[in-house]
Design a protein around this motif. Structure first.
Motif, short mmCIF file in Angstrom:
data_model
loop_
_atom_site.label_atom_id
_atom_site.label_comp_id
_atom_site.label_asym_id
_atom_site.label_seq_id
_atom_site.Cartn_x
_atom_site.Cartn_y
_atom_site.Cartn_z
N CYS A 90 1.62 3.25 -0.68
CA CYS A 90 2.92 2.89 -0.08
C CYS A 90 3.93 4.02 -0.25
N CYS A 96 -1.41 -0.31 2.15
CA CYS A 96 -1.07 -0.67 0.75
C CYS A 96 -2.29 -1.04 -0.08
N TYR A 97 -2.35 -0.49 -1.30
CA TYR A 97 -3.45 -0.83 -2.22
C TYR A 97 -3.36 -2.28 -2.71
N ASN A 98 -2.19 -2.90 -2.51
CA ASN A 98 -2.06 -4.32 -2.90
C ASN A 98 -2.25 -5.26 -1.71
N CYS A 137 3.77 -3.06 -0.39
CA CYS A 137 4.42 -3.49 -1.64
C CYS A 137 5.55 -2.54 -2.02
N GLY A 138 5.47 -1.30 -1.52
CA GLY A 138 6.53 -0.34 -1.78
C GLY A 138 6.35 0.50 -3.03
N CYS A 172 2.95 1.03 -4.80
CA CYS A 172 1.63 1.62 -5.10
C CYS A 172 1.60 3.06 -4.53
#
Ligand code: ZN
Length: 214
Positions: A196, A181-183, A190-191, A193
């Motif tokens: 994801c 995930c980029y977050n 995060c679902g 990005c």
């Protein structure tokens, strides 16, 4: 093994474990916003029984502007029509593989493994097969050695990457312990990005294909 602790490189780590007697994982601090990914990488390597090293190359993130190392930039959610996404870290794979080659040479290792894929390359030029082949020649000339760069994921998509993880018996490890995930959120992330989304769509496609085969 150039290792980030994400889905792709963790799948490659287990692929390499199957193929080679000794595997050494190398992670990089390149100024990424979510430096804890290196801790996840260390934990995965420990569990896999693989030697783990980290190199600090934080200057890379500051050489070229990008949204993975610059907190003030919002990440592109989709690939712009006329450019690479701003999540492209210019030179990253060039630096990583070059450093890995020098390090490998010191350890007497000739085989380099990276999880890059041209199929899902999102417009990143340094994930393409032509770049890897060219770099392989360059490294051999630069170091007067005979490296072989392995790219097990080059021609497969995310669904096939999940299939490979399943074949290697590590689907659950990849699903729950890797961080893509980029977050900076591990597992399913995060679902929303781009990383994801790609990961989840691949997983769902793989599950659908698997249930069709039964
Ligand atoms: Zn995410």
């Amino acid at each position: 093994m150039v290792f980030s602790g994400g889905q792709d490189s963790t799948t490659c780590l287990y692929w390499a474990k199957n193929k080679f007697e000794r595997v050494v994982a190398l992670s990089f601090l390149y100024g990424q916003k979510h430096q804890q990914e290196v801790e996840y990488a260390a934990a995965i390597a420990r569990k896999a029984g693989v030697e783990f090293h980290v190199k600090d190359v934080s200057f890379i993130g500051k050489l070229g502007q990008n949204a993975l190392t610059d907190s003030s930039m919002a990440m592109d959610q989709e690939k712009p029509a006329d450019n690479v996404p701003n999540t492209f870290v210019p030179g990253r794979n060039l630096f990583f593989l070059s450093i890995a080659a020098v390090f490998a040479r010191e350890l007497g290792i000739r085989h380099l493994v990276t999880g890059v894929s041209q199929t899902d390359f999102s417009g990143y030029p340094d994930c393409r097969d032509s770049f890897i082949k060219s770099l392989n020649v360059t490294l051999n000339l630069a170091l007067d050695d005979e490296f072989v760069i392995h790219t097990p994921l080059m021609w497969i998509d995310k669904a096939a990457t999940w299939a490979l993880a399943d074949q290697l018996g590590v689907l659950d490890i990849i699903r729950h312990e890797t961080i893509t995930c980029y977050n900076g959120i591990p597992g399913d992330g995060c679902g929303h990005c781009p990383a994801c989304k790609l990961r989840r769509e691949g997983y769902e496609k793989y599950l659908a294909e698997k249930s069709n085969q039964k």
